[in-house]
Write a protein that holds these residues in place. Structure first.
Motif: not given
Length: 107
Positions: A23-27, A31-32, A70-71, A76-80
């Motif tokens: 929720e904090k780093h990836g959502r 969704v974007r 997204m990839q 998104w990369q930071e979330f992964l």
């Protein structure tokens, strides 16, 4: 329509931590690029420490295009990276499904 059903299992006791991390780093990044999910839920009964989300696409080409964008997104990369370092996930499964004609997905 193509549905991407993604199921994840966390290590015992780590479900809420993984959801908070997402929720904090990836959502926002997800969704974007993918739009709002059809479903995002946690298990009430059955295999514990499990959550799933379902994303709707026009077809396989739409899915490939949106997931590639997204990839390529640095957020998104930071979330992964953060998720991998946390090490909360044990298992992931995804299934591509087509809704039955008598039960279309209403968006």
């Amino acid at each position: 329509m193509l549905l991407d059903v993604r199921t994840y299992r966390t290590k015992p006791g780590k479900l809420n931590a993984q959801i908070a991390l997402y929720e904090k780093h990836g959502r926002a990044a997800q969704v974007r690029h993918l739009g709002e999910p059809v479903v995002w839920a946690t298990t009430e009964t059955g295999t514990v420490n499990t959550y799933l989300h379902i994303w709707a696409y026009q077809d396989a080409a739409d899915r490939s295009k949106r997931r590639a964008a997204m990839q390529a997104d640095p957020e998104w990369q930071e979330f992964l990276k953060i998720s991998g370092e946390a090490g909360y996930l044990e298992h992931q499964q995804n299934s591509l499904m087509i809704p039955a004609a008598f039960a279309p997905i209403k968006r």
